[in-house]
Every structure is written in C-alpha cells, then in structure tokens.
Design a protein around this motif. Sequence first.
Motif, short mmCIF file in Angstrom:
data_model
loop_
_atom_site.label_atom_id
_atom_site.label_comp_id
_atom_site.label_asym_id
_atom_site.label_seq_id
_atom_site.Cartn_x
_atom_site.Cartn_y
_atom_site.Cartn_z
N ASP A 1 0.87 -1.17 0.00
CA ASP A 1 0.00 0.00 0.00
C ASP A 1 0.91 1.23 0.00
N ALA A 2 0.38 2.39 0.29
CA ALA A 2 1.15 3.62 0.16
C ALA A 2 2.43 3.62 0.99
N ASP A 3 2.38 3.06 2.21
CA ASP A 3 3.53 3.16 3.10
C ASP A 3 3.96 1.86 3.77
N SER A 4 3.44 0.73 3.31
CA SER A 4 3.86 -0.54 3.90
C SER A 4 3.73 -1.66 2.88
N ALA A 5 4.48 -2.72 3.14
CA ALA A 5 4.43 -3.91 2.29
C ALA A 5 5.04 -5.07 3.07
N ARG A 6 4.87 -6.26 2.53
CA ARG A 6 5.48 -7.47 3.07
C ARG A 6 6.19 -8.18 1.93
N GLY A 7 7.11 -9.06 2.29
CA GLY A 7 7.80 -9.81 1.25
C GLY A 7 8.54 -11.00 1.78
N THR A 8 8.92 -11.87 0.85
CA THR A 8 9.80 -13.00 1.16
C THR A 8 10.98 -12.94 0.20
N VAL A 9 12.16 -13.17 0.74
CA VAL A 9 13.39 -13.12 -0.04
C VAL A 9 14.10 -14.46 0.14
N ASP B 1 10.01 -10.48 5.41
CA ASP B 1 10.26 -9.06 5.62
C ASP B 1 8.97 -8.26 5.76
N ARG B 2 9.09 -7.17 6.51
CA ARG B 2 8.08 -6.11 6.55
C ARG B 2 8.80 -4.83 6.13
N TYR B 3 8.15 -4.05 5.29
CA TYR B 3 8.74 -2.83 4.77
C TYR B 3 7.86 -1.64 5.14
N THR B 4 8.49 -0.48 5.27
CA THR B 4 7.74 0.73 5.53
C THR B 4 8.36 1.87 4.74
N ARG B 5 7.51 2.82 4.38
CA ARG B 5 8.00 4.00 3.68
C ARG B 5 7.92 5.18 4.64
N VAL B 6 9.05 5.84 4.81
CA VAL B 6 9.15 6.99 5.71
C VAL B 6 9.77 8.13 4.90
N PHE C 1 13.50 -1.42 5.57
CA PHE C 1 13.08 -2.61 6.29
C PHE C 1 12.47 -2.15 7.61
N LEU C 2 11.31 -2.68 7.92
CA LEU C 2 10.73 -2.49 9.24
C LEU C 2 11.13 -3.67 10.12
N GLY C 3 11.24 -4.84 9.51
CA GLY C 3 11.68 -6.04 10.22
C GLY C 3 12.06 -7.13 9.23
#
Length: 186
Positions: free
Chosen positions: A85-93, A114-119, A125-127
Amino acid sequence: MPDAGLEDRIARIEAQLAIQQLAARYARAVDSRNLADLGGLFSPQTNFGEHGSGEDGARAFYDRVLAGFYRSFHQIVGHVITDIDADSARGTVYCRAEHEDGDHWIVNLMVYFDRYTRVGGRWYFLGRRPRFLFVGDPRSAPRSIDFNRWPGREDRFACELPQSDESWSTFWEQHPDDRDKVTSLP
C-alpha cells in the motif's frame, strides 16, 4: 485530468523496485561489512533490542553478528513482494548465504520474511525474520532431521522450512505413499 489508475500502477511499480533494492543492498552491505550502508536500510522504528533502534541499533546489532565469521556471500535468488500500500508492504526473499567460519565453509539456504515501511518517501526494512531450509557444508547432503550441520552452532539455526508451511503438510498428506518412496526422513 491524468489517469488515476495509471498513476496508482506507476506508484506500485516504483514501490516494488525500491523494495527489491533493499534486499540487494542488504546483501552487498553485509558482505562488504559496510555498517553505515547497512544501518541506513532500516527504519527509525525498527527495534534491535538491547542494541537500540533505527540506524544506530542496526549498526550495533550487525557489528556483533558480522564479527562472528570472516567472509560471507549472500545471493538473492528470488523476491516476492505482497500487500503493498502507500507506506507498507510485506515480502519474502530467498537467499543462499555462505559463511567462512574458521576452517568451515557453511551454506545457509534461507528465506527472509520481511516487513517494509515508507518513511519520508523512502522505503526501509521495518523487520526481517530469517527462516532456514538448510545449514551446513555444501559438499555433503543433509541427512539429519533438522538439516543443520554448522559445527558449534547447531543450536542457533532451527531449519523449519519447508515443513512448517501449511501447503507442505497438506500436499504430503495427500501423497503419503509417495513421500515414503522419496525420503526416509519425516
């Protein structure tokens, strides 16, 4: 009036490209022991426990981790990004990480969740949560139940994939006779 659908699609593509770069930049920073670049990949709110948060926490945490082995090579072999979405996402690497540890050359076959965030318009990476498929000497096939053969570190890596995936269990429940033909391990 510009096409709002097109703008949304372009924003999503830009997000995917920026997020994919995080995994590659992480691998490069870890392997080159570049703590400044590595710290800059994590969001200010990422918590590294006793090491702190954000860039400083990441640098302190990885300073200790990376001092535990001499050389490493991280190969990114697949990246799936979901829930953007605009400021977050999830993923696998998916990653093949190789480590020189004394006289041992150890391969980790792993997946980062992974958890991602846009700042401030930038993705971080958020985690990251690594889960392991195999840890050991690449010259020998894994033959232990937990697929972990890193001398002196067997207790640090729980090799739980792919058996912990719900789809794995469902598949083999439907093929019990076939499973018994292709492995002697549960």
